[in-house]
Design an enzyme around this catalytic site. Structure first.
Site, PDB file in Angstrom:
ATOM      1  CG  ASP A  66      -6.924  -9.148  -0.423  1.00 34.28           C
ATOM      2  OD1 ASP A  66      -6.418  -8.433   0.463  1.00 34.28           O
ATOM      3  OD2 ASP A  66      -7.974  -9.804  -0.245  1.00 34.28           O
ATOM      4  CB  VAL A  67      -2.052  -5.814   0.929  1.00 37.96           C
ATOM      5  CG1 VAL A  67      -1.603  -5.094  -0.329  1.00 37.96           C
ATOM      6  CG2 VAL A  67      -3.111  -5.026   1.679  1.00 37.96           C
ATOM      7  CG  ASN A  93      -2.731   4.251   1.123  1.00 39.24           C
ATOM      8  OD1 ASN A  93      -3.115   5.167   1.843  1.00 39.24           O
ATOM      9  ND2 ASN A  93      -3.397   3.897   0.037  1.00 39.24           N
ATOM     10  CE1 TYR A 166      -9.873   3.508   8.445  1.00 36.56           C
ATOM     11  CE2 TYR A 166     -10.028   5.063  10.260  1.00 36.56           C
ATOM     12  CZ  TYR A 166      -9.539   4.724   9.013  1.00 36.56           C
ATOM     13  OH  TYR A 166      -8.715   5.605   8.340  1.00 36.56           O
ATOM     14  CE  LYS A 170      -6.258   3.068   9.031  1.00 40.52           C
ATOM     15  NZ  LYS A 170      -5.273   2.732   7.976  1.00 40.52           N
TER      16      LYS A 170
END
Length: 268
Positions: A66-67, A93, A166, A170
């Protein structure tokens, strides 16, 4: 590009078990790179991507994690060291969506997306930069000390009602990338981003799988087709290669013109 533009290089690709991440991992391997294929919950899918690379005589290893968790990120880069002797390219990504109207969005869903899409990108990029500096420049591999590529979205630019977490993540990725590039360019580390538009992936099948849905989506795409994961993957190969060595702090929009506000084509 021809030949093997990433020959001899080592890459960590997060969220590489499906969709855009999978396509990037496969394209990097085809271009000559050894790839750490990161997956989160779908162990079988991560191993399948790795097996596909190995079957084509490429080099790859599958590593879960899990990054958004520093220890898991550390393990990814340790795998690059132990299997391939280091890392030259980081592709941040991994991401997720948890959609809801603003007034109905839970704090849990806000944090889930920010933690993975933004904090996870930060942790991977930070660790990658630390490894690049520790390794030093290897001109036989790359002109740059190292390369970081963030997979962002057209929604770093275009507001998206019902997806505020989201879009905020971003938008944050954009400024993370630009600030990191500004800080590290003088140390020969290239940092850039790719902003995909509408791409056919499993996560958004409902948006393009039926003729009616595809027609609706195409109204937003001046170029007249929905993107494929390979469109992003080939852009990533170029951006990671020495052919893009003078590209620093840039977001490459790969969106068929979606970010051009097509509703205004006829005067608004």
């Amino acid at each position: 590009m021809s030949g093997k533009p990433l020959a001899g290089q080592r890459a960590v690709v997060t969220g590489a078990s499906s969709g855009i991440g999978k396509a990037i991992a496969l394209a990097f391997a085809e271009a000559g790179a050894a790839v750490v294929v990161n997956h989160h919950s779908d162990v079988a899918a991560g191993k399948a991507v790795t097996a596909e690379i190995l079957e084509k005589e490429g080099r790859a290893v599958s590593v879960g994690g899990d990054v958004s968790k520093p220890r898991d990120v550390q393990r990814l880069f340790d795998a690059a060291d132990s299997h391939f002797g280091g890392v030259d390219i980081v592709v941040a990504n991994a991401g997720a969506q948890a959609d809801a109207p603003l007034l109905e969005m839970s704090l849990e869903d806000w944090r889930k997306v920010i933690d993975l899409d933004l904090t996870g990108a930060f942790l991977c990029a930070q660790e990658g930069a630390r490894r690049f500096l520790r390794q030093g420049l290897e001109p036989n591999r790359s002109k740059a000390l190292g390369k970081v590529i963030f997979v962002s979205s057209v929604h770093q630019r275009i507001p998206w009602a019902g997806h505020v977490n989201y879009a905020a993540a971003k938008g944050g990725v954009r400024m993370l990338m630009e600030t990191m590039a500004q800080e590290l360019a003088g140390r020969a580390i290239r940092v850039n981003a790719i902003a995909p538009g509408a791409i056919k992936t499993p996560i958004n099948t409902e948006a393009w799988a039926t003729p009616a849905a595809a027609r609706k989506l195409l109204k937003l795409i001046p170029y007249g087709r929905i993107g494929e994961v390979e469109d992003i993957a080939q852009s990533a190969v170029w951006l990671a290669s020495d052919a893009a060595d003078y590209v620093v702090g840039t977001t490459l929009f790969v969106d068929g013109g979606m970010s051009l506000y097509p509703a205004f084509r006829n005067g608004g």
